[in-house]
Design an enzyme around this catalytic site. Structure first.
Site, short mmCIF file in Angstrom:
data_model
loop_
_atom_site.label_atom_id
_atom_site.label_comp_id
_atom_site.label_asym_id
_atom_site.label_seq_id
_atom_site.Cartn_x
_atom_site.Cartn_y
_atom_site.Cartn_z
CG HIS A 99 3.11 0.97 -1.95
ND1 HIS A 99 2.72 2.26 -1.63
CD2 HIS A 99 2.06 0.42 -2.63
CE1 HIS A 99 1.50 2.48 -2.10
NE2 HIS A 99 1.09 1.37 -2.70
CB SER A 100 0.41 -0.53 0.52
OG SER A 100 -0.91 -0.81 0.92
CE1 TYR A 101 -1.34 -7.02 5.19
CE2 TYR A 101 0.62 -8.16 4.46
CZ TYR A 101 -0.49 -8.09 5.28
OH TYR A 101 -0.74 -9.09 6.19
#
Length: 418
Positions: free
Chosen positions: A294-296
């Site tokens: 997720h995300s980073y």
């Protein structure tokens, strides 16, 4: 005095504006200026600020905060049954924020306990050869993570305050455990015969309080000539004096000065991902490894690919990204990596479109489809059923040597466009 800090500041601002507007050339105005200065000198802001902000001391348990998770996994007040209230004290945003952060630390420990008790994962210390005295981190894994011959699921959360087992702290506190934690992924993976490894990429250092000797050492460590250092010290002391003067009113309760001690080979999310790959994932018996990042966490995965391209290609069957912030140009991912990502990755992004609808992308990497929500934090939860379907199709395609479409819906859209 019962006035709040904000009202006091407004009144003082008015006084200062009046002083600025006064013309010193007139005797009457000089008298007024003198009177206003005398008035200001009588106000003890130190005492006012101390009275206004309560001590930054908070409970260290959920029960101490008078909150508990109900049977639906929602955080509720023990007495009122109401959701969490951020503005516990009016006009004290900083104090409320510190209270929220203190609760967040308790939530982190609570999720760690759930990973062990409800998900039956074990806690593994990093580095694997850590000495007794050095800073340490840890990850969580199932008992069969390294021995499962079939499937292994690896979970990587995003950046910020979240820790192992969490997608978003705000969702855990304001919505529920299912949407904010990785537990639904872990439980379903276990039911479907996956081994599981949960990374902890934000646990990069420990904070220790600085001693007076350490503070003095940091200021005296320069090799500059004595005269120049004395002049520099004088400027720094004046700067510190001014800063402390303003800080006294912005932050009346002086917090302890700390220093960061980084964890060996795990000092960043990217380092952590490579370390766990080298010491655990690459050593696992699983024929099919799957990632949810997720995300980073997506950026950390791409960095892992750049550093361990051949190994990842040989070991990983499919990668599900959820609103990943990776960038193949900025990270300088090579052509062969971009081609592999187009075939084996799918990014469920925040979008107003229905779940699994194909979303256009300017980057030449993996397909992007809608997660069915415009909320960045919710993308992992909303795409949850589609991701396991994607993994299942990827494994079937690998066994039959046919690459899957990212999703059935996206495949249909491509056909309609043709």
């Amino acid at each position: 005095l019962t006035l709040s800090v904000s009202s006091i500041c407004c009144n003082l601002l008015t006084v200062w504006v009046m002083m600025a507007q006064l013309q010193p050339g007139c005797p009457d105005e000089k008298e007024k200026t003198t009177a206003l200065k005398d008035l200001l000198s009588r106000i003890d802001l130190d005492e006012l600020m101390k009275k206004d902000e309560p001590p930054l001391e908070f409970p260290d348990t959920l029960e101490g905060f008078e909150y508990i998770f109900n049977e639906k996994g929602q955080l509720r007040h023990i007495k009122t049954g109401e959701p969490f209230v951020f503005n516990y004290r009016e006009d004290l945003h900083r104090w409320n924020q510190k209270r929220y952060e203190a609760l967040g630390e308790i939530i982190t420990k609570y999720v760690y306990e759930l990973l062990q008790k409800e998900c039956h994962l074990k806690k593994v210390t990093l580095p694997v050869d850590a000495t007794e005295s050095e800073p340490k981190s840890f990850i969580f894994m199932s008992e069969d993570a390294l021995t499962n011959p079939d499937k292994l699921l690896v979970l990587i959360h995003g950046n910020g305050v979240v820790r192992a087992g969490q997608w978003a702290r705000r969702l855990i506190i304001n919505k529920d455990l299912d949407s904010g934690t990785q537990m639904p992924y872990i439980k379903r993976a276990t039911e479907e015969g996956y081994g599981v490894i949960v990374l902890n990429p934000n646990e990069n250092y420990i904070e220790v309080e600085k001693t007076k000797a350490q503070v003095q050492l940091s200021s005296d460590s320069s090799d500059e000539p004595a005269e120049k250092r004395e002049r520099k010290d004088k400027i720094q002391k004046e700067t510190k004096k001014r800063r402390d003067f303003y800080e006294k009113y912005r932050n009346p309760q002086k917090e302890k000065e700390t220093m960061q001690m980084y964890i060996r080979d795990n000092g960043s999310p990217e380092e952590h991902a490579v370390y766990v790959w080298d010491h655990f994932i690459s050593q696992s018996a699983a024929e099919n490894v799957f990632f949810v990042a997720h995300s980073y966490g997506g950026l950390a995965f791409v960095e892992l690919m750049i550093q361990r391209e051949t190994e990842v290609k040989n070991k990983v069957t499919a990668v599900a990204l959820t609103d990943s912030v990776h960038n193949v140009w900025h990270q300088e991912a090579g052509k062969t990596i971009r081609e592999w990502m187009r075939e084996n990755c799918c990014n469920w992004v925040s979008s107003s479109e229905p779940l699994d609808t194909l979303v256009e992308s300017m980057l030449p990497d993996c397909p992007r489809v809608s997660s069915g929500t415009e909320s960045h934090e919710l993308t992992s939860w909303k795409s949850f059923p589609s991701i396991f379907k994607f993994f299942s199709e990827a494994m079937d395609a690998k066994n039959s040597s046919v690459k899957p479409a990212p999703t059935r819906r996206s495949n249909r859209i491509k056909y309609e466009e043709l």
